[in-house]
Design a protein around this motif. Structure first.
Motif, PDB file in Angstrom:
ATOM      1  N   VAL A  99       8.889  -1.816   3.861  1.00 48.84           N
ATOM      2  CA  VAL A  99       7.500  -1.197   4.720  1.00 48.84           C
ATOM      3  C   VAL A  99       6.620  -2.448   4.753  1.00 48.84           C
ATOM      4  O   VAL A  99       6.163  -2.756   5.637  1.00 48.84           O
TER       5      VAL A  99
ATOM      6  N   VAL B 135       5.357   0.545  10.928  1.00 53.31           N
ATOM      7  CA  VAL B 135       3.950   0.773  10.492  1.00 53.31           C
ATOM      8  C   VAL B 135       2.803  -0.120  10.750  1.00 53.31           C
ATOM      9  O   VAL B 135       1.677  -0.041  10.401  1.00 53.31           O
TER      10      VAL B 135
ATOM     11  N   ARG C  52      -0.941   0.311  11.350  1.00 47.47           N
ATOM     12  CA  ARG C  52      -1.336   1.728  10.710  1.00 47.47           C
ATOM     13  C   ARG C  52      -1.305   1.501   9.174  1.00 47.47           C
ATOM     14  O   ARG C  52      -2.273   1.881   8.524  1.00 47.47           O
ATOM     15  N   PHE C  53      -0.631   0.697   8.539  1.00 53.57           N
ATOM     16  CA  PHE C  53      -0.633   0.398   7.059  1.00 53.57           C
ATOM     17  C   PHE C  53      -0.938  -0.942   6.922  1.00 53.57           C
ATOM     18  O   PHE C  53      -0.793  -1.951   7.813  1.00 53.57           O
TER      19      PHE C  53
ATOM     20  N   MET D  86      -2.643   3.485   4.032  1.00 56.07           N
ATOM     21  CA  MET D  86      -1.650   4.183   4.973  1.00 56.07           C
ATOM     22  C   MET D  86      -2.702   5.061   5.814  1.00 56.07           C
ATOM     23  O   MET D  86      -3.397   5.843   5.503  1.00 56.07           O
TER      24      MET D  86
ATOM     25  N   ASP E 291       6.645   9.407   8.252  1.00 54.22           N
ATOM     26  CA  ASP E 291       6.205   8.624   7.186  1.00 54.22           C
ATOM     27  C   ASP E 291       6.717   9.208   5.877  1.00 54.22           C
ATOM     28  O   ASP E 291       6.371   8.567   4.672  1.00 54.22           O
TER      29      ASP E 291
END
Length: 124
Positions: free
Chosen positions: A48, A64, A67-68, A83, A90
């Protein structure tokens, strides 16, 4: 003996935000690269995000990115995963990990220590 402990998982709706935390009890805390992985039953563990020992360098999976956000506070021996805009895909168990290296580490086999995981469920 707990060496890495995640917290902050839970059940949220699509579009919501969630922040995961990972507290390190390692004696090397602060000099390790760290990362977040996730796993869905029946699938391999997926990278991730990763952060270097100083926190000045980060890397995020394409799925991700935007977004993360991974971050760390070495004084608190804690790493975070912010997150946002969560999606049902997810949904997974999220694991934090520490590697005895100072640079970024993407591959799971580079990590020496793992937490027990925290469940994140995103409903549609």
């Amino acid at each position: 003996q707990v060496q890495l402990e995640e917290s902050g998982g839970g059940l949220v709706q699509a579009g919501d935000s969630l922040t995961l935390s990972c507290h390190s009890y390692l004696h090397t805390s602060g000099s390790d690269a760290m990362g977040w992985f996730r796993q869905v039953p029946g699938k391999e563990r997926e990278f991730v995000a990763t952060i270097n020992s100083s926190g000045g360098g980060t890397g995020h999976a394409d799925s991700v990115k935007g977004r993360f956000t991974i971050s760390r506070d070495n004084a608190k021996k804690t790493m975070y995963l912010q997150m946002n805009s969560l999606k049902p895909e997810d949904t997974a168990i999220y694991y934090c990990a520490a590697a005895v290296t100072t640079g970024l580490a993407v591959a799971a086999q580079l990590y020496d220590y793992w937490g027990q995981g925290t469940q994140v469920t995103v409903s549609s």
